[in-house]
Each structure stands twice: as C-alpha cells, then as structure tokens.
Scaffold this motif. Sequence first.
Motif, PDB file in Angstrom:
ATOM      1  N   MET A   1       1.074  -2.417  -6.534  1.00  0.00           N
ATOM      2  CA  MET A   1       0.585  -2.468  -5.144  1.00  0.00           C
ATOM      3  C   MET A   1       1.010  -3.808  -4.550  1.00  0.00           C
ATOM      4  O   MET A   1       0.356  -4.823  -4.747  1.00  0.00           O
ATOM      5  N   ARG A   2       2.115  -3.844  -3.884  1.00  0.00           N
ATOM      6  CA  ARG A   2       2.701  -5.104  -3.447  1.00  0.00           C
ATOM      7  C   ARG A   2       2.422  -5.399  -1.974  1.00  0.00           C
ATOM      8  O   ARG A   2       2.249  -4.499  -1.167  1.00  0.00           O
ATOM      9  N   THR A   3       2.408  -6.690  -1.664  1.00  0.00           N
ATOM     10  CA  THR A   3       2.160  -7.124  -0.304  1.00  0.00           C
ATOM     11  C   THR A   3       3.330  -6.755   0.599  1.00  0.00           C
ATOM     12  O   THR A   3       4.459  -7.140   0.319  1.00  0.00           O
ATOM     13  N   PRO A   4       3.098  -6.015   1.660  1.00  0.00           N
ATOM     14  CA  PRO A   4       4.200  -5.758   2.597  1.00  0.00           C
ATOM     15  C   PRO A   4       4.467  -6.990   3.440  1.00  0.00           C
ATOM     16  O   PRO A   4       3.546  -7.659   3.895  1.00  0.00           O
ATOM     17  N   ILE A   5       5.728  -7.301   3.614  1.00  0.00           N
ATOM     18  CA  ILE A   5       6.116  -8.416   4.478  1.00  0.00           C
ATOM     19  C   ILE A   5       7.002  -7.858   5.579  1.00  0.00           C
ATOM     20  O   ILE A   5       8.050  -7.270   5.308  1.00  0.00           O
ATOM     21  N   THR A   6       6.568  -8.010   6.803  1.00  0.00           N
ATOM     22  CA  THR A   6       7.402  -7.601   7.918  1.00  0.00           C
ATOM     23  C   THR A   6       8.534  -8.601   8.076  1.00  0.00           C
ATOM     24  O   THR A   6       8.293  -9.811   8.209  1.00  0.00           O
ATOM     25  N   THR A   7       9.770  -8.135   8.026  1.00  0.00           N
ATOM     26  CA  THR A   7      10.937  -8.999   8.156  1.00  0.00           C
ATOM     27  C   THR A   7      11.674  -8.662   9.451  1.00  0.00           C
ATOM     28  O   THR A   7      11.930  -7.500   9.737  1.00  0.00           O
ATOM     29  N   LEU A   8      11.994  -9.701  10.203  1.00  0.00           N
ATOM     30  CA  LEU A   8      12.682  -9.517  11.476  1.00  0.00           C
ATOM     31  C   LEU A   8      13.885 -10.443  11.535  1.00  0.00           C
ATOM     32  O   LEU A   8      13.738 -11.671  11.434  1.00  0.00           O
ATOM     33  N   ILE A 180      -4.720 -10.427   0.790  1.00  0.00           N
ATOM     34  CA  ILE A 180      -6.095 -10.502   0.307  1.00  0.00           C
ATOM     35  C   ILE A 180      -6.823  -9.160   0.398  1.00  0.00           C
ATOM     36  O   ILE A 180      -7.444  -8.720  -0.583  1.00  0.00           O
ATOM     37  N   PRO A 181      -6.815  -8.473   1.550  1.00  0.00           N
ATOM     38  CA  PRO A 181      -7.537  -7.194   1.603  1.00  0.00           C
ATOM     39  C   PRO A 181      -7.068  -6.193   0.553  1.00  0.00           C
ATOM     40  O   PRO A 181      -7.879  -5.472  -0.037  1.00  0.00           O
ATOM     41  N   ARG A 182      -5.761  -6.145   0.304  1.00  0.00           N
ATOM     42  CA  ARG A 182      -5.253  -5.220  -0.715  1.00  0.00           C
ATOM     43  C   ARG A 182      -5.744  -5.615  -2.104  1.00  0.00           C
ATOM     44  O   ARG A 182      -6.070  -4.763  -2.932  1.00  0.00           O
ATOM     45  N   ALA A 183      -5.794  -6.915  -2.379  1.00  0.00           N
ATOM     46  CA  ALA A 183      -6.282  -7.358  -3.688  1.00  0.00           C
ATOM     47  C   ALA A 183      -7.766  -7.065  -3.847  1.00  0.00           C
ATOM     48  O   ALA A 183      -8.212  -6.599  -4.910  1.00  0.00           O
ATOM     49  N   LEU A 184      -8.560  -7.322  -2.816  1.00  0.00           N
ATOM     50  CA  LEU A 184      -9.996  -7.054  -2.900  1.00  0.00           C
ATOM     51  C   LEU A 184     -10.266  -5.571  -3.113  1.00  0.00           C
ATOM     52  O   LEU A 184     -11.244  -5.194  -3.771  1.00  0.00           O
ATOM     53  N   ALA A 185      -9.406  -4.728  -2.560  1.00  0.00           N
ATOM     54  CA  ALA A 185      -9.583  -3.289  -2.720  1.00  0.00           C
ATOM     55  C   ALA A 185      -9.394  -2.839  -4.165  1.00  0.00           C
ATOM     56  O   ALA A 185      -9.851  -1.747  -4.553  1.00  0.00           O
ATOM     57  N   LEU A 252      -9.879 -11.080 -10.141  1.00  0.00           N
ATOM     58  CA  LEU A 252      -9.333 -11.396  -8.826  1.00  0.00           C
ATOM     59  C   LEU A 252      -7.915 -11.937  -8.954  1.00  0.00           C
ATOM     60  O   LEU A 252      -7.015 -11.532  -8.198  1.00  0.00           O
ATOM     61  N   GLU A 253      -7.693 -12.835  -9.904  1.00  0.00           N
ATOM     62  CA  GLU A 253      -6.348 -13.389 -10.094  1.00  0.00           C
ATOM     63  C   GLU A 253      -5.362 -12.281 -10.459  1.00  0.00           C
ATOM     64  O   GLU A 253      -4.239 -12.243  -9.929  1.00  0.00           O
ATOM     65  N   GLU A 254      -5.772 -11.368 -11.310  1.00  0.00           N
ATOM     66  CA  GLU A 254      -4.894 -10.259 -11.686  1.00  0.00           C
ATOM     67  C   GLU A 254      -4.597  -9.369 -10.482  1.00  0.00           C
ATOM     68  O   GLU A 254      -3.451  -8.913 -10.301  1.00  0.00           O
ATOM     69  N   ALA A 255      -5.597  -9.144  -9.649  1.00  0.00           N
ATOM     70  CA  ALA A 255      -5.393  -8.303  -8.462  1.00  0.00           C
ATOM     71  C   ALA A 255      -4.428  -8.965  -7.489  1.00  0.00           C
ATOM     72  O   ALA A 255      -3.549  -8.309  -6.920  1.00  0.00           O
ATOM     73  N   LEU A 256      -4.587 -10.266  -7.287  1.00  0.00           N
ATOM     74  CA  LEU A 256      -3.679 -10.981  -6.390  1.00  0.00           C
ATOM     75  C   LEU A 256      -2.252 -10.966  -6.925  1.00  0.00           C
ATOM     76  O   LEU A 256      -1.286 -10.779  -6.171  1.00  0.00           O
ATOM     77  N   ASN A 257      -2.106 -11.137  -8.232  1.00  0.00           N
ATOM     78  CA  ASN A 257      -0.765 -11.092  -8.820  1.00  0.00           C
ATOM     79  C   ASN A 257      -0.141  -9.714  -8.688  1.00  0.00           C
ATOM     80  O   ASN A 257       1.081  -9.587  -8.501  1.00  0.00           O
ATOM     81  N   ARG A 258      -0.942  -8.679  -8.746  1.00  0.00           N
ATOM     82  CA  ARG A 258      -0.417  -7.320  -8.576  1.00  0.00           C
ATOM     83  C   ARG A 258       0.086  -7.094  -7.147  1.00  0.00           C
ATOM     84  O   ARG A 258       0.970  -6.261  -6.919  1.00  0.00           O
TER      85      ARG A 258
END
Length: 332
Positions: A1-8, A180-185, A252-258
């Motif tokens: 579950m990776r962080t989406p980054i909007t790239t422009l 953060i919201p994705r990790a907390l989920a 939490l650390e594991e979730a953020l790394n994911r």
Amino acid sequence: MRTPITTLQLPAHAATRLAMAAGQITANPYTETDAFAVQADAAAQLLDDGLASVLDRFAKGQIQSALFLRGVPVPQSLPRTPAASFHLLLAPQRTRAEAVLATVGARLGEIFAYREWDGGQLVQNRYPIAAHHGVQTASDASDLVLHTEACFTAYPPDFLALLGLRCDPAGEARTVVADIPRALALLTPAQRKILRDPLYVFPTDRGPHTHGGRRTTAPVPVLHDSGQGPVLEYSTLLSAISSAGVSTLTALEEALNRCALTVELGTGDLLLIDNRRTVHGRTTFHPTYDGSDRWIQRVLMLRQLPPSGRIVPDTRLAHYPTEYLKALALPV
C-alpha cells in the motif's frame, strides 16, 4: 500500500510564467525578511492558471499528500556547494532560486521560519556538512529518519517545499514520504487509541524525565484530533514507556514503511509536502565534501501566522540533545 505522489511536469509556458513571477521579487531573503515575504505573496498571484489551480487544490487537501513538480526554473550555474552551515557563512550569496521557491510556497500559505533555526532565515539551505556526521539532522549524510516536521512544537508547519538545486552525484540520496492517513488505516482501532495515550518520549541528555535509566522528554501522545481530522506527530526516534506503547509504535513504523515511496530531487525538482498528512525522511548517501554535493533549498509554510508573526520560536529548544544543539551552533 504505497503513498501516491502526484507528479506534474511543468509545461514550458507555466515554467516561463513562474520565472517571470519570481522575477518580481527583488528583496534578499536572508537580510530583508518581511519585504521578501510580502513580494513572494504578490508573485504567487501571478502564476499560470493551471499551476495555480493544482497548488490551490493541494493546499486544500484535495489531492495526494505529496506533490512533485518537475521542470521548475532554476539558475543554470551555481556556486560550489558550501562546506559550512549557510547562515554562518561570512557572505552568503543568493542563488536566485530562492524567489522561485518562495513564489510556489506562498501559494500554499504564509512563509515563516523558526527563530533558532538557520539564523531565522526564511529560505533554508540543506547540504551535507562533514562536521555534522553522525548527528540526526538534514545536514548529515546518514539517513534522516521518518518524521513530521517540527513535531511537538507549538507551530508545526502545515507545508514544506524542497527544491533541488544540485542532485547527489552518486544518485544515492532519496527523499522518503509516507501518507499518514493510509498508514493509520492499517492499524487496529485499539492501536490508534493507544497512540492517543501519553506514552511516547524522546531520549535526550537534557530531558526533565527518566525512563529505563535514561533521561527523556515528558511523555506525550503522538495522535490527536483536530477540526480537520487526526493529527500524527511522529519521529522514528520516539520510544514508548509501556509495553503496549512499544508494540503500537512498532506497528505504526511498519505501517508507515509499507506506505513509503522515495523520490530523487534532481535539479529543478520541487517536492511539496503536506506536513499534516505526510511523514518524510531521506536515505543515506556518501558525500565527497568537494563542492559537488547535493544541495536543496527549503521553505516552510503556515496557513495562518501566529500573533507573534513570521519568525516564531521553537518551543522544544530546551530539551534538544546537546550534540544536536552544538551541530546547529545553538546555545547549550
């Protein structure tokens, strides 16, 4: 579950418009703080409509928590990467990229600085410094741990902007971001509840408390609620004072790394980070300290300035580790 980054990738007309808007800023960011900020606010209203719309949506939290802009206009030539902290140089010279960075930043909020950081300069210059080796700071070449910027201070930034002036020649340095919201989920309701308990401390030789024979800061929660949703104040350097806190902090650390992704800041790359929704850090790299090392510039933004104005105090200063204070040339 990776962080989406909007790239422009900035279109040529948008980059030209940005350069023209930034050209309206004549004040020196290092010596004319108020004038520079006022001019940046005015320049931010001159941006191309397309870029302005994207920035406005990002500021409102309507797109992903990190925004990566490529093709930002920066000077074709730069001086050598300095060897000492920028604010301690005898004659710090503008790179002319400061105005571009501030123009974009001012579209997100009010540019501000901490009085004790970088001499209170609105634009902070970040590059590896040999004397800081082994100290957890952005001027060290070892990994910069995942954290929310200025967590637990009275005035944490809402946004920060990082502009690449010179990339790491070896291509090792990567900025890390995690949503953060994705990790907390990924955590259970019980774990999120434990994060709201005052169980978390930083080890420091100047701390007012002790735990396990070590001096620490006072225990605090790392998760709390605001009118805009949950707020996480976090650093990998935190530890917990109970077994439940320890296991939850690990989760939490594991979730953020994911959820984490890395990006390389090349010349003309600008990474915008919503500090309310993102933790960030940096991977380890190996500088040569010969004037060719990675160099980025940074500005911090608040949606609304506090009554004290644009230069605010770092309210955590009394409890910083001694080695950190020495590295930043702050009173011990």
